[in-house]
Motif scaffolding. Structure first.
Motif, PDB file in Angstrom:
ATOM      1  N   PHE A 321      48.406  47.378  35.457  1.00  7.93           N
ATOM      2  CA  PHE A 321      46.984  47.057  35.307  1.00  7.93           C
ATOM      3  C   PHE A 321      46.139  47.953  36.217  1.00  7.93           C
ATOM      4  CE2 PHE A 321      48.244  42.504  34.128  1.00  7.93           C
ATOM      5  CZ  PHE A 321      47.978  42.705  32.782  1.00  7.93           C
ATOM      6  N   TYR A 322      45.020  48.396  35.703  1.00  7.38           N
ATOM      7  CA  TYR A 322      44.043  49.079  36.550  1.00  7.38           C
ATOM      8  C   TYR A 322      42.651  48.912  35.943  1.00  7.38           C
ATOM      9  CZ  TYR A 322      44.378  53.028  33.216  1.00  7.38           C
ATOM     10  OH  TYR A 322      44.373  53.810  32.097  1.00  7.38           O
ATOM     11  N   PRO A 323      41.612  48.976  36.782  1.00  8.76           N
ATOM     12  CA  PRO A 323      40.250  48.689  36.296  1.00  8.76           C
ATOM     13  C   PRO A 323      39.658  49.854  35.516  1.00  8.76           C
ATOM     14  CG  PRO A 323      40.179  49.323  38.593  1.00  8.76           C
ATOM     15  CD  PRO A 323      41.640  49.274  38.223  1.00  8.76           C
ATOM     16  N   GLY A 324      38.709  49.532  34.668  1.00  8.17           N
ATOM     17  CA  GLY A 324      37.915  50.552  33.998  1.00  8.17           C
ATOM     18  C   GLY A 324      36.573  50.685  34.688  1.00  8.17           C
ATOM     19  N   ARG A 489      35.116  55.996  40.223  1.00  9.58           N
ATOM     20  CA  ARG A 489      36.266  55.198  39.788  1.00  9.58           C
ATOM     21  C   ARG A 489      36.318  53.919  40.620  1.00  9.58           C
ATOM     22  NH1 ARG A 489      41.682  58.463  42.007  1.00  9.58           N
ATOM     23  NH2 ARG A 489      41.328  58.049  44.231  1.00  9.58           N
ATOM     24  N   ALA A 490      36.564  52.817  39.946  1.00  8.74           N
ATOM     25  CA  ALA A 490      36.699  51.532  40.612  1.00  8.74           C
ATOM     26  C   ALA A 490      38.098  51.399  41.188  1.00  8.74           C
ATOM     27  CB  ALA A 490      36.425  50.405  39.625  1.00  8.74           C
ATOM     28  N   VAL A 496      44.665  49.938  43.458  1.00 10.56           N
ATOM     29  CA  VAL A 496      44.845  50.846  42.326  1.00 10.56           C
ATOM     30  C   VAL A 496      43.484  51.293  41.814  1.00 10.56           C
ATOM     31  CG1 VAL A 496      45.733  51.067  39.972  1.00 10.56           C
ATOM     32  CG2 VAL A 496      47.033  49.789  41.677  1.00 10.56           C
ATOM     33  N   ALA A 497      43.315  52.599  41.666  1.00  9.99           N
ATOM     34  CA  ALA A 497      42.059  53.160  41.176  1.00  9.99           C
ATOM     35  C   ALA A 497      42.136  53.400  39.680  1.00  9.99           C
ATOM     36  CB  ALA A 497      41.751  54.470  41.898  1.00  9.99           C
ATOM     37  N   ASP A 498      40.980  53.395  39.045  1.00  8.00           N
ATOM     38  CA  ASP A 498      40.868  53.731  37.630  1.00  8.00           C
ATOM     39  C   ASP A 498      41.518  55.095  37.400  1.00  8.00           C
ATOM     40  OD1 ASP A 498      40.129  54.261  35.028  1.00  8.00           O
ATOM     41  OD2 ASP A 498      37.986  54.014  35.358  1.00  8.00           O
ATOM     42  N   LYS A 499      42.463  55.139  36.460  1.00  6.98           N
ATOM     43  CA  LYS A 499      43.182  56.393  36.213  1.00  6.98           C
ATOM     44  C   LYS A 499      42.352  57.375  35.393  1.00  6.98           C
ATOM     45  CE  LYS A 499      47.670  54.030  36.360  1.00  6.98           C
ATOM     46  NZ  LYS A 499      47.966  54.471  37.735  1.00  6.98           N
TER      47      LYS A 499
END
Length: 796
Positions: A321-324, A489-490, A496-499
């Protein structure tokens, strides 16, 4: 001599004895200092331990008052404690008073102490305080189970000489045996609490989450008056397989340990990440489904020390999981946009009703200038005209933060996975920022402390905590002309940062001063009921055939223009494209509508930069352009063309023909008569190809060699500096349905239909008849003269 000495010795001895008695006047052995007295004034509790009534206990939380007096001094401070019925101190104090000395006396911060240092760790503390009452949460449990418990409350004081107090009863009589502290016994009870388990992002039961989460616990307590207030919570973690078997630590499960929230800033919450103790472990997935689950088992502990029964919630901890991240530029939708710019060459003077926020603004000699959205240029890129004071107001957030990911909607704060759109119950802790290929620079967040380097890409970012002033918005200033890229990037609780960081690429274009503008731009604002493109193009190709500069074309198409959506269904034309041209020929010859009034922002910015406009219209000048400009408060026609839009009589149409079902206006316009220094008349083009389009009724119009879809100006209402350059020319009077009468010729003949306003900054020409319907060779003479006038005036 000997007798004198004996008398002197006697006198000295008497004086010494006198002084000695004087020194004992108040605090010597003859008048000793009396210590202060103290008593507990609260109604609850009893002084005699044998009188404690355990059958009728009091509520565990009590507010206790005391009173002290000093007959020969001042009471300086107090100390108090809670001990059990036998006088043994509670090693950890009581809830709310957890830091005590070896005798159970409660510690307090000294006056002026740094209270950011925990009381248990600071040296700036003492058992002495100025309090004259306190709230005590008496123990009401045995080993965590609800029980009636008897405790004793002691309070003492000292005076300004350091003398300790003497306990007295309600009547001021010294209590026997003598004690330096007053005491009362309390029999306390509390109901057993319950517990509820959730997260700051909602119910976790059966959810899939990441490794970063804030658990949220709440106590369920029905004690009267006190309310549902916890002391802390206890919890442990388990990993279980599908059969419910607890997986031991040796097989990848959790250690058999109990944790609590005592030391948390908020005892109702516990932040758990990869780097905390404890931390969550990923569950095992096969074919997209978990084959084991994680459980958190929780107890609440109330202020009486009573523990609830255990409650548990199960969930799966999933990797990946990672944020958008979203930069709220609206995706060319004004209702989703939250990014604006403001500068000398980029602004609006009005605010659309749909804008839900207060826009940045600045006061100028022309009035208030408001920030406005970017333009979308012909390449589909965001653009803005540069200036020394240009400010760009950026705003961003995370996917799921707002309803429909629209910053103008209600905030819901749900962090969803960028790829799956699944909520994973996390929070955004940071935003990483870059500008033009480098970590963003913000002085209050120095790079040495806040910059991070991505291990995968090697890119350096400024990591901004969500509590910072620029967490979700920043004003960009000092940017040069050219292309710029802003990246965000969030970063979630997992770290974890937005990829796939959000980015906004935009161009700051040169404002192009009047002396450097070149070429002609022809803007087509005609749709139905106007000439086909091939006929229109043919007209301008011939009419401008002597012009040697660059000629470009642009369609104003509301159905296809991204600017129309971004600028609240108004402007379609990007001012950043217009600004480079010396002259704009704008033809809006649709009899039903005109978009020119909607182009207020773009045309205002263009004209403010020193541009020049030739506007060709028809009856829509009076019916649409002037009417809507008046409604909206757009003063473009007034300011640059010299016609007062606020005056309804300034422009008019020819008389209507109600008796005719085909023609809307009487066809009185036959040709344009030159005026002022213009050198040639301009006649209507009368071949069949043009007549068939005049009023959209080819059969009737073939026989008509005049036109009714025009406007004319009231010459008396033209503003100062406005000059008539063409007048309405009628054919000879006749008796036919479409022939003009002598009265009509006298009323409408020679009315102004072409005007100009020349200033040091702009040259603007307004034609209230459709130029493309005229003979191109005659219009060519007019265009040559106007273009020469524009070119010559600017060069001079």
């Amino acid at each position: 001599m000997f007798k004198v000495k004996k008398a002197l010795i006697l006198t000295t001895a008497v004086l010494l004895v006198t002084l000695s008695f004087s020194a004992c006047d108040r605090k010597g052995e003859l008048n000793p200092n009396v210590g202060p007295t103290i008593r507990i004034t609260s109604y609850e509790g009893v002084i005699d331990s044998t009188a404690v009534d355990t059958d009728n206990p009091a509520l565990f939380q009590q507010k206790i008052y005391w009173e002290a007096n000093d007959a020969d001094g001042v009471v300086e401070s107090y100390a108090y404690r809670v001990v059990d019925k036998d006088g043994n101190p509670y090693p950890n104090g009581t809830p709310g008073h957890n830091v005590v000395d070896e005798e159970g006396w409660i510690y307090h911060y000294n006056d002026g102490a740094d209270q950011s240092i925990p009381l248990a760790e600071t040296d700036q503390k003492s058992i002495w305080t100025n309090d004259v009452y306190t709230i005590i949460n008496f123990p009401a449990n045995i080993d965590g189970d609800s029980a009636v418990v008897v405790s004793r409350f002691d309070v003492k004081c000292k005076d300004n000489d350091g003398n300790m107090s003497i306990a007295v009863d309600q009547d001021g009589v010294t209590i026997s045996p003598n004690s330096e502290y007053a005491s009362k016994y309390f029999s306390a009870y509390s109901l057993a609490p319950g517990v509820n388990i959730s997260s700051t992002k909602g119910n976790l039961d059966g959810a899939q989450i990441g490794r970063g989460i804030v658990f949220q616990f709440s106590i369920l307590d029905s004690d009267p008056y006190v309310g549902a207030v916890p002391d802390y919570f206890k919890f442990r973690l388990e990993k279980r397989d599908l059969l419910g078997r607890v997986i031991p630590e040796s097989e990848g499960g959790y250690p058999d340990e109990e944790y609590n929230t005592k030391d948390q800033p908020n005892v109702n919450r516990f932040l758990m990440t990869e780097f905390t103790e404890p931390s969550l472990l990923f569950n095992t997935y096969e074919s997209g489904s978990p084959v084991d689950s994680t459980y958190i088992i929780v107890k609440s502990v109330d202020l009486a020390g009573i523990e609830s029964e255990e409650e548990e919630v199960g969930f799966a901890v999933r990797d990946g999981f990672y944020p958008g991240t979203i930069i709220f530029n609206g995706s060319v939708d004004a209702n989703k946009n939250a990014i604006y710019a403001l500068g000398d060459n980029h602004y609006t003077t009005f605010i659309a009703e749909q804008i839900p926020t207060i826009l940045p603004s600045t006061l100028t000699v022309e009035g208030t200038h408001f920030a406005t959205p970017f333009w979308i240029d012909n390449n589909g890129d965001y653009s803005v005209i540069g200036s020394n004071n240009l400010s760009i107001y950026m705003k961003w957030g995370y996917k799921g933060q707002y309803e429909s990911n629209n910053p103008n909607n209600k905030k819901i704060g749900t962090v969803v996975d960028e790829l799956t759109n699944l909520e994973y119950f996390s929070e955004v802790r940071f935003y990483d920022l870059r500008l033009d290929g480098e970590a963003f620079v913000y002085a209050p967040l120095p790079a040495i402390d806040y910059n991070v380097v991505d291990e995968d890409t090697g890119k350096e970012w400024l990591r901004v905590p969500v509590s910072a002033n620029i967490a979700e918005e920043v004003t960009l200033t000092g940017l040069d002309v050219g292309t710029h890229k802003f990246e965000v990037r969030a970063v979630d609780l997992q770290g974890v940062a937005d990829k796939t960081p959000a980015e906004m690429i935009f161009n700051i274009v040169d404002p192009t001063p009047a002396s450097e503008k070149s070429g002609i731009l022809i803007i087509d604002d005609d749709a139905d009921n106007s000439l086909p493109d091939d006929m229109m193009d043919a007209f301008y190709e011939e009419a401008l055939s002597d012009y040697t500069g660059t000629i470009d074309y642009m369609d104003r198409n509301e159905n296809e223009s991204p600017n129309f959506k971004l600028h609240f269904s108004k402007a379609c034309l990007p001012a950043t494209e217009l600004v480079k041209y010396k002259t704009i020929i704008y033809h809006t010859e649709n009899k039903k509508d005109s978009g020119f009034w909607k182009e207020y922002d773009s045309m205002n910015l263009y004209l403010n930069s020193g541009g020049n406009v030739i506007l060709s219209s028809n009856s829509n000048l009076a019916n649409t352009i002037m009417l809507n400009s008046r409604k909206e408060g757009f003063n473009l026609i007034t300011r640059y063309f010299g016609v007062n839009v606020d005056d309804e009589e300034a422009t008019k149409t020819l008389p209507k023909t109600p008796q005719d079902p085909i023609l809307e206006y009487k066809p009185l316009f036959h040709y344009a008569v030159k005026a002022a220094n213009m050198t040639a008349d301009i006649n209507l083009k009368r071949d069949e190809s043009i007549l068939s389009f005049i009023d959209n009724h080819p059969i009737t119009q073939i026989a008509v060699d005049a036109h009714g879809l025009i406007s004319y100006f009231d010459e008396d209402l033209l503003l100062e500096g406005t000059e008539v350059i063409y007048r309405l020319g009628c054919k000879e009077p006749g008796d036919g349905m479409y022939e003009p009468s002598l009265d009509e010729i006298n009323s409408y003949g020679n009315q102004p239909i072409g005007i100009r306003k020349l200033t040091d900054s702009n040259k603007c020409y307004l034609f209230s008849f459709p130029l493309s319907f005229m003979k191109a060779d005659e219009a060519k003479i007019m265009f040559n003269q106007i273009i020469s006038e524009i070119e010559t005036t600017i060069e001079n």
